[in-house]
Scaffold this motif. Sequence first.
Motif, PDB file in Angstrom:
ATOM      1  N   MET A 189       0.813  -1.219   0.000  1.00 19.97           N
ATOM      2  CA  MET A 189       0.000   0.000   0.000  1.00 19.97           C
ATOM      3  C   MET A 189       0.845   1.267   0.000  1.00 19.97           C
ATOM      4  O   MET A 189       0.324   2.360  -0.229  1.00 19.97           O
ATOM      5  N   THR A 190       2.144   1.131   0.252  1.00 21.40           N
ATOM      6  CA  THR A 190       3.016   2.307   0.263  1.00 21.40           C
ATOM      7  C   THR A 190       3.601   2.605  -1.118  1.00 21.40           C
ATOM      8  O   THR A 190       4.320   3.587  -1.278  1.00 21.40           O
ATOM      9  N   ALA A 191       3.303   1.755  -2.101  1.00 16.00           N
ATOM     10  CA  ALA A 191       3.923   1.912  -3.424  1.00 16.00           C
ATOM     11  C   ALA A 191       3.260   2.991  -4.268  1.00 16.00           C
ATOM     12  O   ALA A 191       3.741   3.319  -5.348  1.00 16.00           O
ATOM     13  N   GLY A 192       2.157   3.538  -3.796  1.00 12.58           N
ATOM     14  CA  GLY A 192       1.495   4.596  -4.540  1.00 12.58           C
ATOM     15  C   GLY A 192       0.177   4.945  -3.897  1.00 12.58           C
ATOM     16  O   GLY A 192      -0.293   4.247  -2.989  1.00 12.58           O
ATOM     17  N   PRO A 193      -0.479   6.005  -4.349  1.00 13.51           N
ATOM     18  CA  PRO A 193      -1.779   6.385  -3.778  1.00 13.51           C
ATOM     19  C   PRO A 193      -2.824   5.326  -4.086  1.00 13.51           C
ATOM     20  O   PRO A 193      -2.709   4.572  -5.058  1.00 13.51           O
ATOM     21  N   GLU A 217       3.753  -6.812  -7.219  1.00 14.10           N
ATOM     22  CA  GLU A 217       5.010  -7.540  -7.394  1.00 14.10           C
ATOM     23  C   GLU A 217       5.961  -7.340  -6.215  1.00 14.10           C
ATOM     24  O   GLU A 217       6.646  -8.283  -5.787  1.00 14.10           O
ATOM     25  N   MET A 218       5.979  -6.139  -5.643  1.00 13.98           N
ATOM     26  CA  MET A 218       6.811  -5.887  -4.468  1.00 13.98           C
ATOM     27  C   MET A 218       6.370  -6.734  -3.283  1.00 13.98           C
ATOM     28  O   MET A 218       7.194  -7.295  -2.556  1.00 13.98           O
ATOM     29  N   ALA A 221       7.323 -10.399  -3.827  1.00 19.03           N
ATOM     30  CA  ALA A 221       8.759 -10.593  -3.598  1.00 19.03           C
ATOM     31  C   ALA A 221       9.070 -10.628  -2.099  1.00 19.03           C
ATOM     32  O   ALA A 221       9.820 -11.490  -1.624  1.00 19.03           O
ATOM     33  N   ARG A 222       8.489  -9.709  -1.341  1.00 18.20           N
ATOM     34  CA  ARG A 222       8.720  -9.701   0.102  1.00 18.20           C
ATOM     35  C   ARG A 222       8.242 -10.993   0.749  1.00 18.20           C
ATOM     36  O   ARG A 222       8.949 -11.613   1.558  1.00 18.20           O
ATOM     37  N   ASP A 223       7.030 -11.407   0.384  1.00 18.10           N
ATOM     38  CA  ASP A 223       6.463 -12.594   1.024  1.00 18.10           C
ATOM     39  C   ASP A 223       7.217 -13.859   0.640  1.00 18.10           C
ATOM     40  O   ASP A 223       7.316 -14.796   1.440  1.00 18.10           O
ATOM     41  N   LEU A 224       7.745 -13.907  -0.565  1.00 15.58           N
ATOM     42  CA  LEU A 224       8.541 -15.065  -0.956  1.00 15.58           C
ATOM     43  C   LEU A 224       9.836 -15.143  -0.153  1.00 15.58           C
ATOM     44  O   LEU A 224      10.276 -16.234   0.231  1.00 15.58           O
ATOM     45  N   LEU A 225      10.433 -14.005   0.141  1.00 17.61           N
ATOM     46  CA  LEU A 225      11.633 -13.992   0.986  1.00 17.61           C
ATOM     47  C   LEU A 225      11.294 -14.479   2.395  1.00 17.61           C
ATOM     48  O   LEU A 225      12.045 -15.262   3.003  1.00 17.61           O
ATOM     49  N   THR A 241      -0.366 -10.212 -12.494  1.00 25.14           N
ATOM     50  CA  THR A 241       0.642  -9.603 -13.355  1.00 25.14           C
ATOM     51  C   THR A 241       1.657 -10.616 -13.863  1.00 25.14           C
ATOM     52  O   THR A 241       1.916 -11.641 -13.240  1.00 25.14           O
ATOM     53  N   ALA A 242       2.246 -10.288 -15.011  1.00 24.54           N
ATOM     54  CA  ALA A 242       3.247 -11.169 -15.623  1.00 24.54           C
ATOM     55  C   ALA A 242       4.468 -11.320 -14.719  1.00 24.54           C
ATOM     56  O   ALA A 242       4.985 -12.429 -14.536  1.00 24.54           O
ATOM     57  N   LYS A 243       4.938 -10.218 -14.154  1.00 27.68           N
ATOM     58  CA  LYS A 243       6.120 -10.295 -13.288  1.00 27.68           C
ATOM     59  C   LYS A 243       5.814 -11.060 -12.007  1.00 27.68           C
ATOM     60  O   LYS A 243       6.677 -11.777 -11.476  1.00 27.68           O
TER      61      LYS A 243
END
Length: 433
Positions: A189-193, A217-218, A221-225, A241-243
Amino acid sequence: MTPDLLLKGGLLLDPETGATRRADVLIRDGRIARIAPDLDAAGVPVYDASGKMLSPGWMDMHVHLREPGFEHKETIETGCRAAAFGGFTAVACMPNTNPPIDTPEVVAFIRERAEATPVDVYPIACVSVGRNGAALTGAVLAGLDALAGAGAVAFSDDGSPVQSSALMRQALEAAARLDRPIINHMEDMTAGPKGHMNEGAVSRRLGIRPVPALSEEMMIARDLLLCELTGGPLHVAHLSTAKGAALVRLAKARGLPVTAEVCTHHVTLTDEAVAASGCDPNTKMHPPLRTAADVAALKEALRDGTLDALCTDHAPHAPEEKAAPFEEAPFGILGLETAWGLTGRELIAPGVLSVAEAVYKLTVAPRRILRLPVPRLAEGEAANLTVFDATTRWTFEERHIRSKSRNTPFVGWEMIGRAWAIYNKGQLVTNEG
């Protein structure tokens, strides 16, 4: 109740092997008594399954039944009615209710309310007390042990993604011990409005505040770590998403205990549907409709097994709520009634998945993710099955909606494949109309 039933002339499908055989199925007292060609049973009601297929009953592992607290949108009864029309004998319901599913008492309430329906309902309980995961600070882990003991099959704060990495680590550590997956709504939720549709050319053209793909995607990535650190089972909800799919594919190749689902609407519509519909709020969902490239990548991820399960994220809203302007309307569309027709249209007919592969992603995969027994078409087993085909072309009309709400963009669409009936818990539900 229909404790005894003879299903005649169907083609039985084993989704795990892809094997088929034509046989009759005799059900006595809700259990499969005999499977063989040309059965006869005096006095037993007959269902003509000629030209149709039978499989173990389907499961949607991501629905919103709204009860308790939002019964003007949906109830457990009406949601199960929609599920039965869609061919589902089981659903797992998300905890964004009021009160949220954060106590054993609410878990018990949902299970009790669902007992009389022909659909098995499995509650997904909260990760945090009060479903407060969106808070960066102050969120407290719910009593996951007690919730699991009461019958919760997984934990999620759903539309309130767990923002605190510390809290998610605690949740995954508990998940590893309890062998119950954590299902996160993947959005930083911090990645944009806070936006309303996918960030890209269409949002810029329409001037609508966007939701960046990067935010999904962010968080993945965090949860996979954290999944790798803790060993806790992680399930990626409604990947779009594709990524995001590429990240899950890499994690699986490394042996992480991660699974993922995709919604039927995310492999059907793109963000262009928002513009083409004149910003119809029925094209507003969360995560939002993405680009054509994302849709193509999601289909490939289904084909290669990166995406384990198909789901709907069935999210009913009352008509007056969805009648608001696009940016003011709530996120979400119905999905249970259209899931199989869209699967046939977008995945089976074009050759992305075989019938057996699609049914596997609706039967075996969701139950294995949730550590539930998979029903079998075998003598002596409880009868839990779906009658369907993958070829019938039909137009989805408003009269087909069994939900209490009406928020779907698919009225008037041609579908391919029909769910004709379900049998579960000694009950037969037919959808011949």
